[in-house]
Motif scaffolding. Structure first.
Motif, short mmCIF file in Angstrom:
data_model
loop_
_atom_site.label_atom_id
_atom_site.label_comp_id
_atom_site.label_asym_id
_atom_site.label_seq_id
_atom_site.Cartn_x
_atom_site.Cartn_y
_atom_site.Cartn_z
N ARG A 91 0.82 -0.93 -0.05
CA ARG A 91 0.48 0.33 -0.25
C ARG A 91 1.00 1.33 0.27
N HIS B 263 -7.02 -4.61 -10.82
CA HIS B 263 -6.07 -4.11 -11.54
C HIS B 263 -4.82 -5.00 -12.11
N ARG C 98 1.51 -6.58 -10.82
CA ARG C 98 1.31 -6.16 -9.35
C ARG C 98 1.73 -7.10 -8.45
N TYR D 28 0.48 7.32 -4.97
CA TYR D 28 0.57 7.51 -3.89
C TYR D 28 1.45 9.02 -3.76
N LEU E 131 -10.04 -0.75 3.47
CA LEU E 131 -8.78 -0.84 3.38
C LEU E 131 -7.66 -1.98 3.69
C1 BG6 Z 1 -7.61 3.51 -7.39
C2 BG6 Z 1 -9.33 3.16 -7.34
O1 BG6 Z 1 -7.25 3.22 -8.82
O2 BG6 Z 1 -7.47 2.08 -6.27
C3 BG6 Z 1 -10.25 2.31 -6.18
O3 BG6 Z 1 -9.96 3.64 -8.49
C4 BG6 Z 1 -9.51 1.33 -5.50
O4 BG6 Z 1 -11.25 2.18 -6.85
C5 BG6 Z 1 -8.06 2.30 -5.11
O5 BG6 Z 1 -10.17 1.56 -4.37
C6 BG6 Z 1 -6.76 0.74 -4.42
O6 BG6 Z 1 -7.18 -0.57 -5.34
P1 BG6 Z 1 -6.23 -1.97 -4.32
O7 BG6 Z 1 -7.12 -3.01 -4.64
O8 BG6 Z 1 -5.09 -1.58 -4.20
O9 BG6 Z 1 -6.81 -1.37 -2.60
#
Ligand code: BG6
Length: 295
Positions: A66, A97, A101, A172, A254
């Motif tokens: 994250r 995604h 990754r 991020y 999350l």
């Molecule tokens: C963003 C999405 O790109 O990623 C969100 O638009 C999503 O909807 C976020 O919650 C995080 O995704 P993840 O899979 O890394 O928790």
């Protein structure tokens, strides 16, 4: 690892379960996890941190970290929300995604100079990837670190069939206080609001945050935003991008994310999504690039 021998600034370290490349240049420090080719830290001696990394991040096998810059490929977001040209390339229901990754990438190039360091990592098709996404490919991520950060994600089609991808560099950013942030550059652009039935809306002024935001902005945008004394400028060659902050309720759902962390981060993700998805013919390549400057 032979590539790392005789390098002045680069070394491999084990961070919990993951191998990471550390770059200790006199002007900057960077960390890239070989899993996911995920850049987790880039800190310049004069300009400070370019990226946000969760205080509760976990360096575990098989899960994205994250923070930093996760690479979303060969699809972005929820698979079913992608155009059929992308979903038709994927076997069965799959998570968000894409798979890049969570895979272990190979370190393929390190070039060090007095002023900059260039790193390349490569991911190739495998039995595992072919079962999910039946195409031969080579994906290269090239990072160039100097007083700015450039990332290029190069997709090469090694198959005999055409494929279509969506993708994103899911950056991020650190901010002092999300409620004071104004993002400029998207004014007058259209966006798709993922939190309001995917309706198309018009951005009237700067983007500000007082609730959850999850939007896909359409068109090529040069983003600028300030956090306290620092100013970020983000450019890309893509024609779509995502702006995201989970705010209070989503933060609680999350992984690797403290409940109040939404106050100190935001994501701007240079992407190729919706009508901006990319079709790559056999033997052709496509490059998604982004440059981040901090003043
Ligand atoms: C963003 C999405 O790109 O990623 C969100 O638009 C999503 O909807 C976020 O919650 C995080 O995704 P993840 O899979 O890394 O928790």
């Amino acid at each position: 690892m032979p590539l790392i021998e005789n390098k002045s600034f680069s070394s491999i370290i084990k961070h919990d379960e993951l191998d990471c490349l550390h770059i200790n240049h006199p002007d900057f420090f960077a960390e890239i996890c070989l899993q996911g080719a995920q850049l987790t830290q880039f800190k310049h001696r004069l300009q400070g941190d370019f990226l946000w990394l969760s205080p509760t991040v976990q360096y575990k096998q098989g899960q994205s970290l994250r923070g930093g810059v996760p690479i979303c490929w060969p699809w972005f977001g929820i698979l079913d929300k992608n155009p059929s040209s992308v979903t038709d390339c994927v076997n069965g229901p799959q998570g968000s995604h894409g798979f890049a990754r969570n895979q272990c990438w190979e370190l393929s190039n390190i070039t060090e100079t007095q002023d900059s360091v260039m790193i390349e990592l490569t991911l190739k098709h495998s039995q595992q990837s072919l079962a999910v996404w039946p195409f031969k490919f080579e994906l290269t991520c090239r990072f160039t670190f100097s007083e700015k950060l450039t990332i290029e994600l190069i997709t090469q089609n090694l198959d005999e069939k055409v494929f279509t991808i969506s993708q994103a560099l899911h950056t991020y950013f650190p901010v002092d206080d999300i409620s004071t942030v104004s993002i400029h550059g998207a004014d007058s652009h259209k966006y798709v609001d993922a939190l309001d039935d995917w309706q198309i809306k018009h951005q009237q002024q700067a983007i500000q945050f007082n609730q959850e935001v999850d939007r896909i902005y359409l068109g090529n945008i040069e983003y600028k935003f300030k956090s306290e004394h620092e100013c970020f400028e983000l450019n890309s060659n893509s024609h779509s991008s995502v702006v995201w902050n989970p705010w209070i309720n989503k933060s609680k759902t999350l992984s690797q994310f403290p409940d109040d962390a939404y106050q100190s981060m935001l994501c701007i993700e240079n992407a190729n999504v919706l009508d901006d998805v990319i079709t790559v013919k056999p033997n052709q390549t496509h490059t998604l690039s982004m440059t981040l400057i901090k003043r």
